[in-house]
Design a protein around this motif. Structure first.
Motif, PDB file in Angstrom:
ATOM      1  N   HIS A  35      17.523  52.822   4.362  1.00  0.00           N
ATOM      2  CA  HIS A  35      17.912  51.561   2.805  1.00  0.00           C
ATOM      3  C   HIS A  35      17.499  50.471   2.596  1.00  0.00           C
ATOM      4  O   HIS A  35      17.481  49.354   4.300  1.00  0.00           O
ATOM      5  N   SER A  36      16.589  49.709   1.632  1.00  0.00           N
ATOM      6  CA  SER A  36      16.495  48.346   1.509  1.00  0.00           C
ATOM      7  C   SER A  36      16.302  48.022   0.321  1.00  0.00           C
ATOM      8  O   SER A  36      15.727  48.362  -0.320  1.00  0.00           O
ATOM      9  N   CYS A  37      17.230  46.915   0.352  1.00  0.00           N
ATOM     10  CA  CYS A  37      17.177  46.527  -1.085  1.00  0.00           C
ATOM     11  C   CYS A  37      15.549  46.188  -1.579  1.00  0.00           C
ATOM     12  O   CYS A  37      15.524  45.909  -2.952  1.00  0.00           O
ATOM     13  N   ASP A  38      15.296  45.259  -0.587  1.00  0.00           N
ATOM     14  CA  ASP A  38      13.761  44.944  -0.377  1.00  0.00           C
ATOM     15  C   ASP A  38      12.653  45.775   0.025  1.00  0.00           C
ATOM     16  O   ASP A  38      12.206  45.418   0.610  1.00  0.00           O
ATOM     17  N   ILE A  66      13.312  52.888   0.866  1.00  0.00           N
ATOM     18  CA  ILE A  66      13.142  52.933  -0.023  1.00  0.00           C
ATOM     19  C   ILE A  66      14.777  52.433  -0.420  1.00  0.00           C
ATOM     20  O   ILE A  66      15.410  52.044   0.682  1.00  0.00           O
ATOM     21  N   SER A  67      14.540  52.003  -1.957  1.00  0.00           N
ATOM     22  CA  SER A  67      15.823  51.405  -2.146  1.00  0.00           C
ATOM     23  C   SER A  67      16.414  52.595  -3.180  1.00  0.00           C
ATOM     24  O   SER A  67      16.359  53.522  -3.312  1.00  0.00           O
ATOM     25  N   TYR A  68      18.115  53.178  -2.479  1.00  0.00           N
ATOM     26  CA  TYR A  68      19.131  53.882  -2.083  1.00  0.00           C
ATOM     27  C   TYR A  68      19.091  54.017  -4.122  1.00  0.00           C
ATOM     28  O   TYR A  68      19.649  54.782  -4.365  1.00  0.00           O
ATOM     29  N   ILE A  69      19.139  52.245  -4.214  1.00  0.00           N
ATOM     30  CA  ILE A  69      20.426  52.476  -5.839  1.00  0.00           C
ATOM     31  C   ILE A  69      18.610  51.498  -6.241  1.00  0.00           C
ATOM     32  O   ILE A  69      18.344  50.768  -6.760  1.00  0.00           O
ATOM     33  N   GLU A  70      19.697  50.991  -8.155  1.00  0.00           N
ATOM     34  CA  GLU A  70      18.495  50.379  -8.628  1.00  0.00           C
ATOM     35  C   GLU A  70      19.181  48.846  -8.277  1.00  0.00           C
ATOM     36  O   GLU A  70      20.004  48.046  -8.336  1.00  0.00           O
ATOM     37  N   SER A  71      17.625  47.959  -7.822  1.00  0.00           N
ATOM     38  CA  SER A  71      18.035  46.906  -7.138  1.00  0.00           C
ATOM     39  C   SER A  71      17.823  45.995  -7.931  1.00  0.00           C
ATOM     40  O   SER A  71      18.243  44.768  -7.687  1.00  0.00           O
ATOM     41  N   LEU A  72      17.976  45.830  -9.425  1.00  0.00           N
ATOM     42  CA  LEU A  72      18.504  45.371 -10.706  1.00  0.00           C
ATOM     43  C   LEU A  72      19.820  44.523 -10.183  1.00  0.00           C
ATOM     44  O   LEU A  72      20.092  43.358 -10.663  1.00  0.00           O
ATOM     45  N   MET A  73      20.714  45.296 -10.078  1.00  0.00           N
ATOM     46  CA  MET A  73      22.107  44.653  -9.761  1.00  0.00           C
ATOM     47  C   MET A  73      22.033  43.357  -9.439  1.00  0.00           C
ATOM     48  O   MET A  73      21.153  43.312  -7.980  1.00  0.00           O
ATOM     49  N   THR A  75      24.124  41.235  -6.046  1.00  0.00           N
ATOM     50  CA  THR A  75      23.983  41.600  -4.870  1.00  0.00           C
ATOM     51  C   THR A  75      25.735  41.943  -4.083  1.00  0.00           C
ATOM     52  O   THR A  75      25.496  43.262  -3.827  1.00  0.00           O
ATOM     53  N   SER A  76      26.884  41.430  -4.974  1.00  0.00           N
ATOM     54  CA  SER A  76      28.445  42.249  -4.701  1.00  0.00           C
ATOM     55  C   SER A  76      28.038  43.825  -5.936  1.00  0.00           C
ATOM     56  O   SER A  76      28.489  44.880  -4.625  1.00  0.00           O
ATOM     57  N   GLU A  77      27.390  44.060  -6.267  1.00  0.00           N
ATOM     58  CA  GLU A  77      27.755  45.370  -7.278  1.00  0.00           C
ATOM     59  C   GLU A  77      26.401  46.157  -6.981  1.00  0.00           C
ATOM     60  O   GLU A  77      26.833  47.277  -6.657  1.00  0.00           O
ATOM     61  N   ARG A  78      25.336  46.073  -5.852  1.00  0.00           N
ATOM     62  CA  ARG A  78      25.385  46.667  -4.819  1.00  0.00           C
ATOM     63  C   ARG A  78      25.912  46.715  -3.315  1.00  0.00           C
ATOM     64  O   ARG A  78      25.723  47.573  -3.508  1.00  0.00           O
ATOM     65  N   GLN A  79      26.178  46.318  -3.767  1.00  0.00           N
ATOM     66  CA  GLN A  79      27.138  46.562  -1.564  1.00  0.00           C
ATOM     67  C   GLN A  79      28.537  47.185  -2.353  1.00  0.00           C
ATOM     68  O   GLN A  79      28.736  48.506  -1.597  1.00  0.00           O
ATOM     69  N   LYS A  80      28.820  47.048  -3.582  1.00  0.00           N
ATOM     70  CA  LYS A  80      29.987  47.600  -3.666  1.00  0.00           C
ATOM     71  C   LYS A  80      29.133  49.510  -3.703  1.00  0.00           C
ATOM     72  O   LYS A  80      29.784  50.030  -3.481  1.00  0.00           O
ATOM     73  N   GLN A  81      28.030  49.594  -4.698  1.00  0.00           N
ATOM     74  CA  GLN A  81      27.551  50.886  -4.922  1.00  0.00           C
ATOM     75  C   GLN A  81      27.584  51.896  -4.000  1.00  0.00           C
ATOM     76  O   GLN A  81      27.570  53.149  -3.343  1.00  0.00           O
ATOM     77  N   LEU A  82      26.685  50.887  -2.361  1.00  0.00           N
ATOM     78  CA  LEU A  82      26.088  51.200  -1.139  1.00  0.00           C
ATOM     79  C   LEU A  82      27.841  51.788  -0.909  1.00  0.00           C
ATOM     80  O   LEU A  82      27.603  52.750  -0.504  1.00  0.00           O
ATOM     81  N   LEU A  93      17.468  40.895   3.752  1.00  0.00           N
ATOM     82  CA  LEU A  93      16.944  39.592   3.702  1.00  0.00           C
ATOM     83  C   LEU A  93      17.485  38.975   1.959  1.00  0.00           C
ATOM     84  O   LEU A  93      18.286  38.095   1.731  1.00  0.00           O
ATOM     85  N   LEU A  94      16.949  39.980   1.362  1.00  0.00           N
ATOM     86  CA  LEU A  94      17.602  40.245  -0.508  1.00  0.00           C
ATOM     87  C   LEU A  94      19.010  40.163  -0.069  1.00  0.00           C
ATOM     88  O   LEU A  94      19.632  39.209  -0.713  1.00  0.00           O
ATOM     89  N   CYS A  95      19.648  40.611   0.056  1.00  0.00           N
ATOM     90  CA  CYS A  95      21.259  40.263   0.259  1.00  0.00           C
ATOM     91  C   CYS A  95      22.027  39.243   1.240  1.00  0.00           C
ATOM     92  O   CYS A  95      22.944  38.870   0.128  1.00  0.00           O
ATOM     93  N   GLN A  96      21.375  39.152   1.722  1.00  0.00           N
ATOM     94  CA  GLN A  96      21.761  38.014   3.220  1.00  0.00           C
ATOM     95  C   GLN A  96      21.922  36.698   1.846  1.00  0.00           C
ATOM     96  O   GLN A  96      22.203  35.837   2.236  1.00  0.00           O
ATOM     97  N   ASN A  97      20.873  36.246   1.308  1.00  0.00           N
ATOM     98  CA  ASN A  97      19.682  35.068   0.348  1.00  0.00           C
ATOM     99  C   ASN A  97      20.824  35.026  -1.192  1.00  0.00           C
ATOM    100  O   ASN A  97      21.125  34.634  -1.344  1.00  0.00           O
ATOM    101  N   GLN A  98      21.162  36.488  -1.159  1.00  0.00           N
ATOM    102  CA  GLN A  98      21.936  36.645  -2.497  1.00  0.00           C
ATOM    103  C   GLN A  98      21.076  36.233  -4.044  1.00  0.00           C
ATOM    104  O   GLN A  98      21.152  35.709  -4.291  1.00  0.00           O
ATOM    105  N   GLU A  99      19.661  36.166  -3.127  1.00  0.00           N
ATOM    106  CA  GLU A  99      17.804  35.662  -3.932  1.00  0.00           C
ATOM    107  C   GLU A  99      18.129  36.501  -5.855  1.00  0.00           C
ATOM    108  O   GLU A  99      18.829  37.830  -5.935  1.00  0.00           O
ATOM    109  N   LYS A 100      18.228  35.325  -6.874  1.00  0.00           N
ATOM    110  CA  LYS A 100      18.616  35.464  -7.905  1.00  0.00           C
ATOM    111  C   LYS A 100      19.360  36.171  -8.022  1.00  0.00           C
ATOM    112  O   LYS A 100      19.600  36.085  -9.857  1.00  0.00           O
ATOM    113  N   ASP A 101      20.292  36.021  -8.075  1.00  0.00           N
ATOM    114  CA  ASP A 101      21.441  36.238  -9.060  1.00  0.00           C
ATOM    115  C   ASP A 101      22.604  35.412  -9.646  1.00  0.00           C
ATOM    116  O   ASP A 101      23.190  35.942 -10.596  1.00  0.00           O
ATOM    117  N   SER A 102      22.044  34.077  -9.576  1.00  0.00           N
ATOM    118  CA  SER A 102      22.555  33.491 -10.335  1.00  0.00           C
ATOM    119  C   SER A 102      21.567  33.569 -11.642  1.00  0.00           C
ATOM    120  O   SER A 102      22.477  33.538 -13.434  1.00  0.00           O
TER     121      SER A 102
END
Length: 257
Positions: A35-38, A66-73, A75-82, A93-102
């Motif tokens: 898995h990767s969120c990106d 590939i992404s196992y989950i919906e990447s739209l969520m 970062t915190s919600e993605r991590q909880k589901q994973l 990198l997407l999770c490390q940077n928490q890109e676009k969360d705000s």
């Protein structure tokens, strides 16, 4: 047209072109992908045939993901589901940077929490009466939250998608187009590059524009859909053939006018 997936343990939940679940399949070799969120690959379906497609240039020795989950969520919600479903945390990198969360949670918190709750309660309607009820709820929330939630808020975006689906099922094409157009910029923001969901959304909006005799606008939208879909689906995919048929019809209508 079975199209995209979510991964459940080692199974793939197969979804059709309208993102409705149609079954679950076990594809052992694809279950080896990490898995990767990106991710650098996506999986699409042609019927029940699973296709692995790269969405960017892959270097020699680079791992396919590939992404196992919906990447739209967020970062915190993605991590909880994973963690809950797969027992690991993602360090892409997407999770490390928490890109676009705000941006995903922009707007007034009480407003998006109300919309989130409403979206989570929607179950796929089976009748026109149920669709009317869903649309009325969407219309009420979208109206009451005007000025409080931007369309880039992910729960507002999901509400717009829900309203669009309801209008399509109720054959309210003009209203469906209004909602669909509002989703395009958030889709571009959250699904940059090549993503099957963005390709399908562009195709849906292009079809609605065509139905309203907006031929130049429809052609431009369909061209954007083509540029994404040729990578995510390939030129031989049945969904791509549908896109090309509508594009050719649109071009023919423009010549007549």
């Amino acid at each position: 047209f079975p199209l995209f997936l979510q991964v459940t343990c080692n199974c793939f939940t197969i979804s059709n072109g309208e993102m409705q679940d149609v079954g679950v399949g076990l594809y052992p070799s694809m279950s080896l992908l990490n898995h990767s969120c990106d991710p650098n690959c996506v999986i699409v379906f042609e019927g029940y045939q699973l296709l692995l497609r790269s969405v960017r240039e892959i270097q020699i020795g680079e791992e396919l993901t590939i992404s196992y989950i919906e990447s739209l969520m967020p970062t915190s919600e993605r991590q909880k589901q994973l963690v809950r479903q797969y027992c690991f945390e993602c360090d892409c990198l997407l999770c490390q940077n928490q890109e676009k969360d705000s941006e995903k949670l922009a707007g007034e918190e009480h407003a998006w929490k109300e919309v989130k709750d409403a979206v989570n309660k929607v179950r796929y309607p089976k009748s026109k009466e149920e669709w009317k009820h869903v649309l009325a709820r969407c219309q009420n929330l979208l109206s009451s939250n005007m000025g409080h939630l931007p369309d880039t808020n992910i729960y507002q975006l999901k509400m717009l998608d829900c309203a669009m689906d309801a209008c399509i099922n109720l054959e309210s094409w003009e209203e469906a187009l209004c909602y669909g157009l509002r989703t395009l910029e958030p889709y571009r923001l959250y699904y940059p590059g090549f993503h099957p969901l963005r390709a399908v959304q562009l195709l849906r909006v292009g079809k609605l524009q065509y139905s309203q005799d907006m031929f130049p606008e429809a052609l431009e939208t369909l061209k954007q859909a083509y540029n994404v879909m040729k990578v995510t689906h390939g030129t031989d995919h049945s969904l791509m053939k549908t896109l090309m048929e509508i594009k050719e019809e649109c071009e023919a209508m423009m010549k007549i006018q």
